[in-house]
Motif scaffolding. Structure first.
Motif, PDB file in Angstrom:
ATOM      1  N   ALA A 195      -8.443  -2.836   8.268  1.00 45.24           N
ATOM      2  CA  ALA A 195      -8.454  -1.315   8.315  1.00 45.24           C
ATOM      3  C   ALA A 195      -7.122  -0.510   8.316  1.00 45.24           C
ATOM      4  N   THR A 237      -9.312 -10.644   3.404  1.00 44.26           N
ATOM      5  CA  THR A 237      -9.795  -9.212   3.491  1.00 44.26           C
ATOM      6  C   THR A 237      -8.886  -8.667   4.385  1.00 44.26           C
ATOM      7  N   GLN A 285      -4.955  -0.769   2.397  1.00 47.08           N
ATOM      8  CA  GLN A 285      -5.584  -0.915   1.009  1.00 47.08           C
ATOM      9  C   GLN A 285      -4.657  -1.284   0.040  1.00 47.08           C
ATOM     10  N   ASP A 313       0.964  -1.219  -0.114  1.00 45.05           N
ATOM     11  CA  ASP A 313      -0.059   0.040  -0.040  1.00 45.05           C
ATOM     12  C   ASP A 313       0.973   1.306  -0.010  1.00 45.05           C
ATOM     13  N   THR A 338     -10.025  -3.518  -0.735  1.00 44.82           N
ATOM     14  CA  THR A 338     -10.377  -3.866   0.761  1.00 44.82           C
ATOM     15  C   THR A 338     -10.345  -5.456   0.985  1.00 44.82           C
ATOM     16  N   ASP A 339     -10.220  -6.114  -0.044  1.00 38.69           N
ATOM     17  CA  ASP A 339     -10.117  -7.676  -0.239  1.00 38.69           C
ATOM     18  C   ASP A 339      -9.774  -7.923  -1.741  1.00 38.69           C
TER      19      ASP A 339
END
Length: 271
Positions: free
Chosen positions: A137, A134, A140, A98, A105-106
């Motif tokens: 938080a 998944t 991403q 990231d 998100t998954d």
């Protein structure tokens, strides 16, 4: 959540303390000695290293979960070393990165079954079996590195994208070495920070998570860096931790600090 790491950092108070501890007489130092001293400081911060331990699991024998990953960089190129744990590196270490805005998100939309490394990044066997991953938080990813030294004899960097066969855009080889060998104690790879959307020498930070998975998308419980939870196989997994890595800043900024230190030493010499 991000995990901590060990890094080499710059703290000028350390250098002043060290110099005073050795009672260096600056009044007798020549200019070239001052240059040498400041050059040593510059070299000490021109690269850094971070080592991330595996998550301690050994579902595929422990080569990743009981091993570690080390990253270093010179401001433009990140170099990685996988320090293998016990048993063979027979499968694929996928490192999700990231580094820019956006991301996923998954892995539910990843359906690239065109080759083994693409299946590993997708968590998908190309047919009806999938291990959905998944992401937690704050993480991403937009990119992934897949390392398959024995299973696929290759390591590369891809951009992540939803879609079917060949939907993951290939960016570059990451110079994985060795290949064709499942039992080397270490495996090295490298990539340029610009290839993951970051500016060289800017001191930016990217986050990282690694999962160990077969090239048929059958996921193990081994992870490095970060961690996840799930039942080994074509089953859902939930990422629980990731790590952060910061690129070394522009050399000129460190050089400026070194020059300032040299000036301080010269003033002390004349006083």
């Amino acid at each position: 959540m991000p995990l901590s790491r060990f890094t080499v950092s710059l703290d000028f108070s350390f250098y002043f303390t060290l110099l005073n501890a050795f009672a260096i007489d600056f009044s007798s130092m020549r200019t070239n000695h001052l240059v040498l001293a400041t050059s040593l400081i510059f070299v000490s911060v021109s690269s850094q290293a971070a080592t991330y331990s595996g998550n301690g699991n050994s579902g595929f024998g422990g080569p990743i979960g009981l091993g570690s990953l080390t990253l270093t960089d010179n401001g433009t190129t990140v170099s990685g070393t996988v320090n293998k744990g016990p048993n063979g590196f027979n499968d694929v270490l996928v490192l999700y990165i990231d580094s820019t805005a956006g991301g996923f998100t998954d892995t539910s939309g990843f359906g690239d079954g065109a080759d083994g490394l693409r299946r590993a990044m997708s968590g998908f066997d190309g047919g009806g079996n999938r291990s959905l991953l998944t992401f937690t938080a704050g993480f991403q990813p937009e990119f992934a590195i897949a390392l398959g030294p024995a299973s696929d004899n290759f390591g590369g960097l891809w951009q992540l994208a939803n879609g079917g066969g060949n939907s993951l855009p290939f960016i570059s080889s990451v110079n994985l070495n060795p290949t064709g060998n499942n039992n080397s104690p270490t495996y090295t790879f490298s990539f340029n920070v610009s290839q993951i959307g970051m500016a060289p020498n800017a001191g930016g930070t990217f986050t990282l998570f690694g999962t160990y998975i077969s090239d048929s998308g059958f996921r193990s419980d081994e992870a490095d860096a970060g961690n996840d939870v799930g039942a080994q196989g074509w089953n859902p997994f939930l990422q629980t931790a990731f790590v952060a890595y910061t690129i070394v800043p522009e050399p000129s900024s460190v050089a400026l600090a070194a020059v300032a230190l040299a000036g301080f030493l010269r003033v002390r010499r004349r006083s």
